[in-house]
Design an enzyme around this catalytic site. Structure first.
Site, PDB file in Angstrom:
ATOM      1  N   HIS A  28      -1.852   1.034   7.624  1.00 54.48           N
ATOM      2  CA  HIS A  28      -2.029   1.161   6.148  1.00 54.48           C
ATOM      3  C   HIS A  28      -2.139   2.422   5.628  1.00 54.48           C
ATOM      4  CE1 HIS A  28      -4.066  -0.024   2.586  1.00 54.48           C
ATOM      5  NE2 HIS A  28      -5.203   1.139   2.704  1.00 54.48           N
TER       6      HIS A  28
ATOM      7  N   CYS B  95       0.767  -1.317   0.105  1.00 52.60           N
ATOM      8  CA  CYS B  95       0.009   0.031  -0.037  1.00 52.60           C
ATOM      9  C   CYS B  95       0.721   1.305  -0.056  1.00 52.60           C
ATOM     10  CB  CYS B  95      -0.970  -0.012   1.212  1.00 52.60           C
ATOM     11  SG  CYS B  95       0.048  -0.100   2.808  1.00 52.60           S
TER      12      CYS B  95
END
Length: 1294
Positions: A304, A49
Site C-alpha cells: 500500500h 493508492c
C-alpha cells in the site's frame, strides 16, 4: 515483471458512514467535513493508492499547481463541450484543475478521482488494478505534455522536472573524451548494498567504471580497443529533483522476487555540487530540501502507498499527535510525583528506591550486577526479601517500567530515561554539571524538556512551511519531521523522494491562502459545491437528529397501586411527537404548550418508563437551556407532562428508589363447593392463572412502591397488624413438586417481625413475586398448617379433581373429529386414589366402553410443549405416581405398564423423529437380549445380527449396551427412554469396530490419489460420499474446504483394541486393500479425521495416545487423508482452511491449510496475529470471518471482543474455541485485506445462490411441498488477476 507487485495489503477501509457511527434514516449521507488538519484526502477506488499519493505530491508542489491553474478555458476548452463533435477539449488538465480546486477549497474529508480516471480512459475495473507509482509518474507527465501541446503550458513539466546527465568515456591512452547527454525525469538510485542516498549518488556520479582486461573500449581516435574510464555527471539540475529507490529486486539464484528492507538513509537537505559537471555556482544552485516522501508498505507481492508531505504554503492546521500529547502528560505526571517524593525516600516503593540510587550516581547509571547490592545498602534489605513477592525479579521489574528506565552500554547498565547518563568511558562530569552540586541544572521534567540530553532530540518550534502531514488516501494526520526517519527501513519504507531547490521561495500572499492563483470559475464551482454539501448536511442532521417522543399527559392518568394508570382502557393516554434533539428543553416545553392550548399553570416534563405495575416517573427536566441530547433524551423516550406535584389530587413519588413492584397478593379462598358453577369456574380460572399459588387460593395483582416497607404494604392491603405475610418457599424451584406432594401441597415462608421495617427492594421482592396474606383464624381450617416459619397449604376437598381429555387417536388426535377432541371430563380425585379408579370413572363418564368393545386405554401426562409422556402406572395412587391434582391427563389407546414393567420407545437403525418411534412394555427383570428379541418380534425382524444402543445427550445414536445378559433394572433405564436396534454384532469387549473412508482431494495430483480415483474395489454408489462446494449444495455433508470438490470413498473396516495407540490405528489402516499401494515414509504423513453425521468433525492427534483416551467408540466412522508433509498437531492446535479474498471481486484465492496454536491464547487477536505472520501483513489491516456452509453465511470475527466477569472483576478475552464461533478442525476462515479491499462483505455469488435455495426450500416446506433440485458442482477458484499494463489515453491536439 512487477505488474502485480504493488497490490494494497493494508488499505484502511473508509466507509461512507459518518465518524459518529450514526445510521441515516433516509437519503444518502453527505460527505463528512475536513478533519482537524483542514486538509482533504482522496478516496481510494479500490486500488488507486499509488495515484492518490502522486496527486497529493503534485498538489503540494505550488509551482506545478500554479502553472496548471494558469491555463484558461481559451487554451484547454470547456468540459461542457467535450461531447460536441470537433471540439478540442483537453480533458486531463481540466479534470486535474477541478480535482485540485476541490482538494483546496471544498469542505469535505476526501475527494473522488473518478472523473480524472475517466479522462484517462480507464474503465471501472482499472481502479482496482495495482501499479507502480514511479511508472505512473512518468506516464502521467507524458500524458500531460501530450495534452498541453500547442498551449503556453506545453513546456512547464519539462522546465520543472527534467534535467540532463552527461555520460563520458575517457580514453586512458590518447585522452579523448566521448560525451553523450541524456534527459531524465527522475533518478533511479540503487538500494541493494548501499547505506544512504549520498552513497548511491556517489557511486553513480563520482565513481568511474574502468574498461579493462576482457572488457576494453574502442576509441574512435585511436581506432582500437583501449583502456577507458566511464563516468556520469549532472549537467542541468531541475527545480524539482525526483529520486526513485530501487527497493524491489529479483533473486536469480532462488528465482523469486524480494524487497530490500534494510536501512537506507536519505537527508532532509542535500547538496548536489559533488555530482555535477559544473561546480562554479553558488551553493543555493545545488541545494535541495525534501518536501515529499512516497512510502510503500508491504512486501514484494502486495502493499500500500501513502505519502509524507511538507506543507510549504501552510494550508493545513498542524497539531501534535495524540500519542505525543499523552506521552508528555504521562511524563509530566510521573516527574511531578518523582519531584514530590525526592525529599523523602519511599522505602516501600521500588520505583522510588531505584530512581534515587541512579540519581545519586555520578554517571547517572548503575551496573546491573551492582544494583542489588546498592538496594541493600540503601534500605537495609535485599530485593528478594523486600520486593520480589509483589514485583517479581528485578529484571522483570525494570522491563515492565521501560517508560522510566533504560538500558545503556550494551545492556550492562540501567539509567533513567528522564536524565540520560554520561558515557561510562568518560571521567565523571565536573561538579558544576552534576545535579547534586549545581541546582541551576534542573533534573525536573521541565528542565528535561528545555535541555534535552545528547540522546534526546529537542522539539523546537518548527519554522514556517516545515510542518509535515501523512496523507493516506482519505485520512490526513499530522506528523513530526523526525517521523521520516522511521521510513529508512522495514516493510514500510520510503519508495520515492521529491526534493525542491532551496532557492524557490513562496510569496507571503500565498501562505495560508488556498485560493491563491485559483481561477475564479473554479473558486465559484467550489463555493457552489460547499453550499450544496452544507445543505445536504443540514438536511441529514435534521433527519438524523429527529427523535420520536411519547408524551403522557397527566389528565389522562390516575395514581393506582403505586404507579400511574391510564384512566380510560380504550385510550392509551400518550401522544407521539417528533422533535429535534438538538433543541433545548425550553423549546420542547414551548412546543407542548402550543399543542395543548387548554393547558393551565406550570408544566413539568419528567422522564417516565412503563413498568409491569404501570408508568413510573424518574428525572424531571429542569434546565430549559440544556439540549435534549445532553439531557439524555433519545428516540422512543417517554415523557410525562404534569404540574410537577400531583396527578388527580394524589402526590406522585419520583425516582428510581420509588420504582413500583407488582406483587401477586394471595388470599385464602375457602367458600362452599355448592356455589354456582360460574363462580366455581372463576375460581378455577383465577387459580389457573397463578403459576404456583396452590389450590384453594385466589390472587390479586397489586403494585407497591419499592421503597415501601412490608408493614406499609400490610396497611395498604387493609390487613390487621396480627396478620401474617408469607413469601413463596425458595427451597425448590417454582413449579417443582416435592416428594409426596402429588396431592397438591405448597410451602410458604413467614416474614419475621423484623422484616416489617424493611423495604420491598431490601427484601429482594420483584415483579411477579407472590405474597400470601393469612389472618390468625385461617389456621382453624385444615388447609393451612404452620410449622415454625413455614406455612403449608393443603388441597381443600372442594378442589380435589383431575381433568381427563379423551384422545381416541393417541398422539394423532389432532387429526380426529373436533367434537370428539373436546370431550373432557372432570373426575373427583384425591391424593390416595388409584389411577386405575380414575381411568374407570373417566370411561364411565365419557360412555366409551360400549364403543370400544374391549379396547385397552391408558392415562398419560402431557408436558408443557403438549407432548405425551409415558403412560402412568395404574397400580399407583395419584400422589405416588407424581400426578398433581387440578391438572389434565390424556386417555389414549394402549396398555399401561405395571409397577414391575418398563414402557420403552425403540427405533430400528437410526435415531427416531418425533412420533415415529415404536412403543413396547417389558418386564424390568428381563435381560437385554430378551428385550431385543421382543423388539425384533414386534417389527417382524429375524436373526442375531442385531444389538441395542442408547441415545446420547444430543439425541443421536450412542454407545451400545455391551452386557446382553444384564437385566434392564441394572441398566437404570427409565420409563419413556428410547433404545435403537442397530444392525451388526456387538464388538468384543475392549475392541472397536471402525469404518474407514478415504479422503480424495481433486486438487492433488499425486499418484496415490490417482490410484484412489481409478481403483476398482467394487464399491457401490451408496458407499461413496461426495463433498460439494459450500455455495452450491444442500446435502447434509458440508465441505472440508469450501471452494474445493472432495470425495469420500469407503475403504473398509478395522477391528482394533481400544488400548491401541493412534499410530497403531494408522498402521492397521494402511493394511486395508484400498490402501495397499500407498507408500508413506511414516504414519505422520497420514491424517485421521473423525466423522460425525458424514461431516469431517475433528482431527485425531497424539501418535501415542490410546484410542480410549481419544474417546473413540465402536461403530464410529473415520476418514484418512494422505499428506505431503509430516504432521504432528498439538492438543490445542487447530487446522483451519484460510481463504484470502481477491480485491475487487466477490471470490477468493484457493484455500490454504493453516495450523493455529491456540494453547496459550485462543482470542481473535491471536488468530489475527498468526494469519498476519503467515501472509506477511499487519494484523490491524485484516478482517476475519468464519464460514457457515450449511447456512451459506459468514460470521465476522471482531478484533477486541472482551467480556467482563462480575465475580472476578477482571476482563476475560473472548475465546474462539467457545461460543459463538466454536472454531474446530477443518473450519473455513475468510480473510479480507482492508488496505486493498474496501468491501467488508464476505458473501460470494455462490453464497447468495445457496441462501436463495434455502429460502425456496423453506417456502416449499411451508407450503407442504418437498424441496427438490439438482446441485451444481463448483468450479475452481479464480486465480490472481492477470497483469495489466498501465496506460493513459490522450487525444490528439497537434
Amino acid at each position: 515483471m512487477f505488474g502485480n507487485l504493488f497490490e494494497e495489503e493494508e488499505e484502511e477501509c473508509f466507509s461512507l458512514t459518518s465518524s459518529s457511527g450514526r445510521v441515516a434514516k433516509g437519503g444518502d449521507e453527505p460527505p463528512p467535513p475536513r478533519g482537524r488538519s483542514s486538509l482533504c484526502g482522496i478516496k481510494n477506488q479500490g486500488g488507486t493508492c499509488y495515484l492518490n499519493s502522486l496527486l497529493q505530491t503534485l498538489l503540494f508542489t505550488p509551482e506545478f499547481r500554479e502553472e496548471l491553474f494558469s491555463l484558461g478555458a481559451d487554451e484547454l476548452g470547456c468540459l461542457e463541450d467535450k461531447d460536441k463533435p470537433g471540439a478540442k477539449v483537453r480533458l486531463i488538465p481540466l479534470e486535474l484543475q477541478r480535482l485540485f480546486a476541490s482538494l483546496l477549497l471544498v469542505d469535505q474529508q476526501s475527494a473522488s478521482t473518478a472523473d480524472l480516471t475517466d479522462s484517462f480512459g480507464w474503465n471501472s475495473s482499472e481502479g482496482t488494478n495495482q501499479h507502480d507509482v514511479q511508472e505512473l509518474n512518468r506516464i502521467l507527465f507524458s500524458a500531460l505534455e501530450h495534452s498541453l501541446v500547442g498551449t503556453t503550458g506545453s513546456t512547464f513539466i519539462h522546465q520543472l522536472y527534467h534535467g540532463t546527465i552527461v555520460n563520458s568515456i575517457a580514453c586512458k591512452e590518447c585522452g579523448n573524451i566521448s560525451q553523450r547527454q541524456e534527459d531524465f525525469l527522475d533518478l533511479t538510485v540503487c538500494v541493494c548494498g548501499v547505506l544512504s542516498l549520498e552513497e548511491a549518488l556517489w557511486n553513480m556520479f563520482v565513481e568511474e567504471e574502468l574498461f579493462q582486461g576482457n572488457n576494453l573500449y574502442r576509441c574512435a581516435q585511436c581506432d582500437r580497443l583501449v583502456t577507458a574510464a566511464k563516468s556520469a555527471k549532472l549537467k542541468k539540475l531541475p527545480p524539482f529533483m525526483t529520486m526513485s529507490l530501487l527497493r524491489f529486486s529479483f533473486d536469480y539464484a532462488k528465482c523469486e522476487r524480494y524487497k530490500e528492507t534494510g536501512r537506507y538513509v536519505f537527508p532532509l537537505n542535500i547538496n548536489l555540487r559533488p555530482f555535477c559537471e559544473e561546480t562554479d555556482g553558488e551553493d543555493s544552485d545545488y541545494s535541495y530540501e525534501l518536501f515529499s516522501v512516497i512510502i510503500h508498505k508491504g512486501g514484494c507481492y502486495g502493499g500500500h502507498y501513502h505519502v509524507y508531505i511538507r506543507d510549504i504554503d501552510q494550508l493545513g492546521q498542524w497539531e501534535p499527535t495524540e500519542e505525543d500529547c499523552k506521552a508528555k502528560t504521562q511524563k509530566k505526571v510521573k516527574d511531578e510525583v518523582k519531584q514530590m517524593c525526592e525529599p523523602k525516600l519511599q522505602e516501600d516503593d521500588p520505583l522510588s528506591v531505584i530512581s534515587a540510587i541512579i540519581t545519586q550516581e555520578p554517571s547517572k547509571s548503575v551496573l546491573l550486577d551492582q544494583l542489588g547490592q546498592k538496594i541493600m545498602g540503601k534500605i537495609g534489605s535485599s530485593w528478594s526479601k523486600k520486593f520480589r513477592k509483589h514485583y517479581g525479579p528485578i529484571g522483570k521489574f525494570l522491563q515492565s517500567h521501560n517508560d522510566v528506565f533504560m538500558l545503556v552500554s550494551n545492556g550492562t547498565r540501567v539509567a533513567l530515561k528522564a536524565n540520560p547518563p554520561s558515557p561510562v568511558t568518560e571521567p565523571p562530569s565536573p561538579p558544576e554539571q552534576t545535579t547534586d552540586s549545581d541546582p541551576s541544572t534542573p533534573s525536573d521534567p521541565g528542565a528535561a524538556e528545555q535541555q534535552p540530553g545528547p540522546d534526546q532530540k529537542p522539539e523546537p518550534e518548527q519554522k514556517q512551511g516545515s510542518h509535515w502531514f501523512d496523507l493516506n488516501d482519505s485520512a490526513v494526520t499530522s506528523i513530526r519531521e523526525s517521523d521520516i526517519e522511521k521510513q529508512f527501513q522495514g516493510k514500510e519504507s520510503a519508495y520515492m523522494l521529491f526534493y525542491r531547490k532551496t532557492q524557490l521561495q513562496r510569496p507571503s500572499e500565498a501562505l495560508k491562502n488556498p485560493q491563491y492563483k485559483v481561477p475564479l470559475n473554479l473558486i465559484k464551482m467550489a463555493q457552489e459545491e460547499n453550499i450544496r454539501v452544507q445543505k445536504m448536511r443540514e438536511e441529514f442532521e435534521a433527519t438524523n437528529n429527529t427523535v420520536e417522543l411519547h408524551l403522557h399527559l397527566a389528565p389522562s392518568y390516575r395514581l393506582e397501586n403505586g404507579a400511574l394508570q391510564p384512566i380510560s382502557k380504550e385510550q392509551s393516554g400518550s401522544t407521539d411527537l417528533s422533535f429535534d434533539r438538538r433543541k433545548t428543553v425550553g423549546d420542547l416545553r414551548l412546543a407542548i404548550y402550543q399543542m395543548q392550548e387548554l393547558w393551565e399553570g406550570d408544566m413539568a416534563l419528567t422522564v417516565a418508563r412503563s413498568l409491569p405495575a404501570g408508568l413510573h416517573l424518574y428525572t424531571t427536566l429542569i434546565d430549559d437551556c440544556v439540549s435534549l441530547y445532553s439531557a439524555g433524551i433519545c428516540t422512543n423516550s417517554d415523557l410525562f407532562v404534569w404540574n410537577g406535584r400531583e396527578v388527580c389530587g394524589a402526590a406522585v413519588l419520583t425516582g428510581a428508589e420509588w420504582e413500583p413492584v407488582l406483587l401477586n397478593v394471595v388470599r385464602p379462598f375457602l367458600e362452599d363447593c355448592d356455589q354456582e358453577k360460574e363462580d366455581e369456574m372463576e375460581c378455577e380460572e383465577g387459580r389457573g392463572s397463578f403459576e404456583n399459588g396452590g389450590p384453594g387460593l385466589k390472587r390479586e395483582a397489586r403494585g407497591f412502591a419499592g421503597a415501601a416497607t412490608l408493614g406499609e404494604v400490610r396497611v395498604a392491603l387493609g390487613e390487621p397488624q396480627e396478620s401474617l405475610l408469607c413469601q413463596e418457599h425458595n427451597g425448590k424451584k417454582r413449579g417443582e413438586q416435592g416428594a409426596g406432594e402429588g396431592g397438591g401441597a405448597s410451602g410458604w415462608r413467614v416474614f419475621p417481625p423484623d422484616d416489617m421495617h424493611r423495604t420491598l427492594k431490601e427484601l429482594s421482592l420483584k415483579d411477579g413475586d407472590a405474597l400470601l396474606v393469612l389472618e390468625p383464624h385461617s389456621f382453624d381450617s385444615s388447609v393451612f398448617t404452620r410449622n415454625g416459619d413455614v406455612v403449608t397449604v393443603t388441597t381443600p376437598s372442594d378442589c380435589r379433581w383431575l381433568q381427563v381429555e379423551f384422545r381416541p387417536h393417541g398422539g394423532g388426535g389432532e387429526e380426529g373429529d373436533k367434537e370428539e377432541e373436546r370431550r373432557k371430563v372432570k373426575v373427583p380425585a384425591a391424593g390416595n386414589m388409584l389411577l386405575s379408579e380414575v381411568k374407570q370413572r373417566t370411561i364411565e363418564e365419557l360412555q366409551i366402553e360400549e364403543q370400544t368393545k374391549g379396547a385397552q386405554y391408558c392415562l398419560r401426562q402431557v408436558d408443557c410443549a403438549g407432548k405425551l409422556l409415558p403412560p402412568v402406572c395404574e397400580e399407583l395412587s395419584v400422589r405416588d405416581a407424581g400426578v398433581r391434582l387440578m391438572t389434565t391427563l390424556s386417555l389414549c389407546p394402549g396398555n399401561a405398564p405395571k409397577a414391575s414393567q418398563l414402557f420403552l420407545h425403540f427405533s430400528v437403525g437410526i435415531a427416531p423423529s418425533a412420533g415415529l418411534e415404536k412403543d413396547i412394555i417389558v418386564e424390568k427383570s428381563c435381560t437385554v437380549k430378551e428385550c431385543l428379541k421382543a423388539m425384533l418380534d414386534d417389527v417382524g425382524l429375524d436373526g442375531t445380527y442385531w444389538h441395542l444402543r442408547r441415545l446420547d445427550w444430543c439425541e443421536e445414536v450412542g454407545e451400545p449396551i455391551m452386557d446382553e445378559d444384564a437385566p434392564l433394572s441394572e441398566l437404570k433405564l427409565n420409563n419413556g427412554e428410547t433404545l435403537i436396534v442397530t444392525e451388526g454384532q456387538l464388538p468384543p469387549k475392549g475392541f472397536l469396530n471402525l469404518s474407514v473412508w478415504l479422503y480424495l482431494d481433486m486438487r492433488n495430483n499425486s499418484a496415490d490419489f490417482t490410484d484412489f480415483n481409478h481403483t476398482d474395489n467394487g464399491h457401490t454408489q451408496e458407499q461413496m460420499l461426495e463433498f460439494w462446494t459450500a455455495g452450491e449444495t444442500n446435502s447434509p455433508s458440508p465441505p472440508l474446504c469450501a471452494g474445493n470438490t472432495a470425495e469420500l470413498r469407503s475403504a473398509g473396516q478395522v477391528e482394533i483394541s481400544d488400548e491401541a495407540t493412534l499410530e497403531d490405528l494408522k498402521t492397521q489402516v494402511l493394511t486395508l486393500p484400498a490402501l495397499q499401494d500407498v507408500c508413506l515414509p511414516t504414519t505422520a504423513f497420514l491424517r485421521v479425521w473423525q466423522l460425525e453425521g458424514r461431516r469431517l468433525a475433528r482431527i485425531l492427534r497424539g501418535q501415542q495416545f490410546t484410542l480410549k483416551k481419544l474417546k473413540l467408540t465402536s461403530g464410529m466412522d473415520l476418514c484418512v487423508q494422505h499428506l505431503l508433509r509430516e504432521e504432528d498437531l498439538g492438543p490445542k492446535d487447530v487446522m483451519l482452511n484460510v481463504k484470502m479474498g481477491i480485491p475487487g471481486e466477490r471470490c477468493y484465492y484457493p484455500p490454504e491449510e493453516l495450523v493455529w496454536d491456540a494453547a496459550r491464547d485462543s482470542s481473535p487477536r491471536s488468530l489475527r496475529t498468526c494469519l498476519a505472520a503467515h501472509y506477511g501483513l499487519s494484523p490491524d489491516s485484516l478482517l476475519l470471518a468464519k464460514h457457515q456452509p450449511d447456512k451459506h453465511t459468514w460470521d465476522e470475527i471482531s478484533n477486541w471482543n472482551q467480556q467482563f466477569s462480575k465475580k472476578k472483576k477482571k476482563r476475560k478475552a473472548e475465546s474462539l474455541l467457545g461460543a459463538p464461533f466454536h472454531l474446530k478442525d477443518g473450519d473455513t476462515i475468510g480473510l479480507k485485506n482492508l488496505l486493498i479491499d474496501n468491501n467488508r462483505n464476505f458473501l460470494t455469488l455462490e453464497d447468495e445462490q445457496g441462501q436463495q435455495r434455502l429460502r425456496e426450500q423453506a417456502e416449499q416446506r411451508r407450503k407442504g411441498g418437498q424441496a427438490v433440485g439438482l446441485q451444481e458442482k463448483a468450479g475452481p477458484n479464480k486465480s490472481r488477476k492477470p497483469e495489466v499494463a498501465l496506460s493513459i489515453k490522450v487525444g490528439v491536439f497537434r
